[in-house]
Design an enzyme around this catalytic site. Sequence first.
Site, PDB file in Angstrom:
ATOM      1  N   ASP A  91       6.015   1.187  -0.160  1.00 19.10           N
ATOM      2  CA  ASP A  91       5.476   2.029  -1.220  1.00 19.10           C
ATOM      3  C   ASP A  91       4.154   2.721  -0.886  1.00 19.10           C
ATOM      4  OD1 ASP A  91       4.501  -0.533  -1.244  1.00 19.10           O
ATOM      5  OD2 ASP A  91       4.920  -0.940  -3.344  1.00 19.10           O
TER       6      ASP A  91
ATOM      7  N   HIS B 282       4.376 -10.953  -5.819  1.00 20.29           N
ATOM      8  CA  HIS B 282       3.601 -11.104  -7.061  1.00 20.29           C
ATOM      9  C   HIS B 282       3.846 -12.452  -7.743  1.00 20.29           C
ATOM     10  CE1 HIS B 282       2.082  -7.101  -6.822  1.00 20.29           C
ATOM     11  NE2 HIS B 282       3.257  -6.513  -7.036  1.00 20.29           N
TER      12      HIS B 282
ATOM     13  N   ASP C 249       1.984  -4.017   1.374  1.00 23.18           N
ATOM     14  CA  ASP C 249       2.516  -3.357   0.180  1.00 23.18           C
ATOM     15  C   ASP C 249       1.389  -2.596  -0.518  1.00 23.18           C
ATOM     16  OD1 ASP C 249       5.151  -3.797  -1.753  1.00 23.18           O
ATOM     17  OD2 ASP C 249       3.318  -3.414  -2.902  1.00 23.18           O
TER      18      ASP C 249
ATOM     19  N   HIS D 235       0.683  -2.650  -3.543  1.00 21.41           N
ATOM     20  CA  HIS D 235       0.121  -3.491  -4.598  1.00 21.41           C
ATOM     21  C   HIS D 235      -0.400  -4.803  -4.026  1.00 21.41           C
ATOM     22  CE1 HIS D 235       3.252  -0.865  -6.360  1.00 21.41           C
ATOM     23  NE2 HIS D 235       2.338  -0.689  -7.306  1.00 21.41           N
TER      24      HIS D 235
END
Length: 597
Positions: free
Chosen positions: A528, A402, A439, A441
């Site tokens: 995740d 991120h 991931d 996200h």
Amino acid sequence: MFRIRLIHDDVLEADRVALTQVQSMLRAQFPGLRHETVDELPTLLRDPLAHRIRTFVFVAERQRQNDVRGFAILAHAPDLEFCYLDFISAAPKETGRGVGGALYERVREECRALGAKGLLFECLPDDPDDVSDPATLEQNRARLRFYERWGARPVIHTAYRTAIEPGGSTKDLPYLVFDDLGSGRPLGRDEAREIVRAILERKYAWLVTSEYVGRVVESIVDDPIELRPSRYRRKKVNAPSTPLPIDVPAHLRIPLLVAERHDVHHVRERGYVEAPVRIPVIKRELDRLPIFEPTQMRRFGREPIVAVHDDEFVDYLERVCAALPPKRSAYPYVFPVRNAGRMPDDLETRAGWYCIDTFTPLHKNVWLAATDAVDCALTGAAMILEGKARLAYALVRPPGHHAEHKSFGGFCYLNSAAIAAHHLGACAGGAKVAILDVDYHHGNGQQEIFWERGDVLTVSIHGHPRFAYPYFTGFEDEIGWGDGEGANLNLPLPEQVDGAAYDLALARALDAVRAFEPSFLVVCLGLDPGRGDPTGTWSLGASDFERNGRRIGALGVPTLVVQEGGYHTRNLGVHARHFFRGLWESATGRSLARADT
């Protein structure tokens, strides 16, 4: 001193140089060799199964000079489970110095790891009546004496030494030699017939007729085949009656880079899921696989970081972390939404200038942990660049995907994967690199960093930004800009995703990677997407992660895996273990025992 290294392809400069030296030695030491055989060597490595045979090139080289002192070229036919040694040779000045023996030991080790039934190769005859030039007789005897140390001897009672032209001379025609690799298991007649047919049809297709092949194959009548009695040694060496244990060879192990000081970055607030326990939970499960090699992290300094991140942003992170008192966390709380023209003087207040959320705190040890994570990723990249590994894993925290060019957030401070990707491309002369983010996200960091670059493909499979962090990026119409247009692919998925739905997205992602034809792949491994993760909504299980790893490994690209998210500690390690089992088995063509399932 020399090292023995396996060359997989000619992507890296060091491998291209070594292959050129091997080709030169082939031409010099085997003057009668067809030009095509030498010239097509790099092609055989790039397209391993084009002729239903996978080619391996081993080089013995001085570690500092990258000077090839010997080589071996091994062919593996996976459909018939046998290996064929095409060439093995030491440089003229290296004969008798152990290079040949070390190469042959390494070849045998590879054959056992491949699960081969045996190793076959040709040797010129050592009987005076079969040799046209008496001057070569002693050389031929020396070679067969050498191989007999390992129990390898010529196959007898066959027409393998039949002249190709009817009535032609049988002088100097080679024996077919068999090495059972220490298993004590001979080849059965039917097995031997299939293997000899494959050798003649695949290796000598340009030379032999189908009638000749049939005649030689039908001449194999002993069941099992018989080997010539030992002529140079009374007793076989290294050939016990029971199979040798098959361990994962050192060159096939995955360098495992763990930042041992990661746990100094510990935010103790309730509900903060990016906790130090994540690393030992994963590592404990990985220890059940024999494929990892714990590796010491190297230091790379500031230069690779500022090659990707804004220099003032990097300077800020370092300064604010040094200034914060121990045991105190500073959270961003004021953001320059209306007026971004003036930066506040106070370092803690300035956090909102650089951060994209309110839940990624700064404290004294953030800089230390984040730079260690970067150095782990760069160490893995360096080992791939140096030809020491095809797969490497940076098991690190904090995560990084991120973090953008000049911002942090989402538990991420420095984008380790992006830094490693840039380093791989830059050190390989501008080679293309693909980043595959799996991931839950969106990988907004690498998307923004490489937004206008066409040499790095960024692909992300993630929860749709209408419900998943970071909310403002990750839409399908974000494809890059300028030189980078078309080099960014987002695959946002709905809130409920199982393994079957994920398979479809991963297939699109892998198709994009293949079309891009990268020299290197960086995988941002988020765990995740797994069932029960507190930050996700999907339901992937262990078998799904193993299948994902297997499909990524099938790309056949040198791959660096960098750990990102994944916070459900009950299944975190199990999912990581299954992912790497699939990745390793697919990338290496080997199979692991299932006892640890």
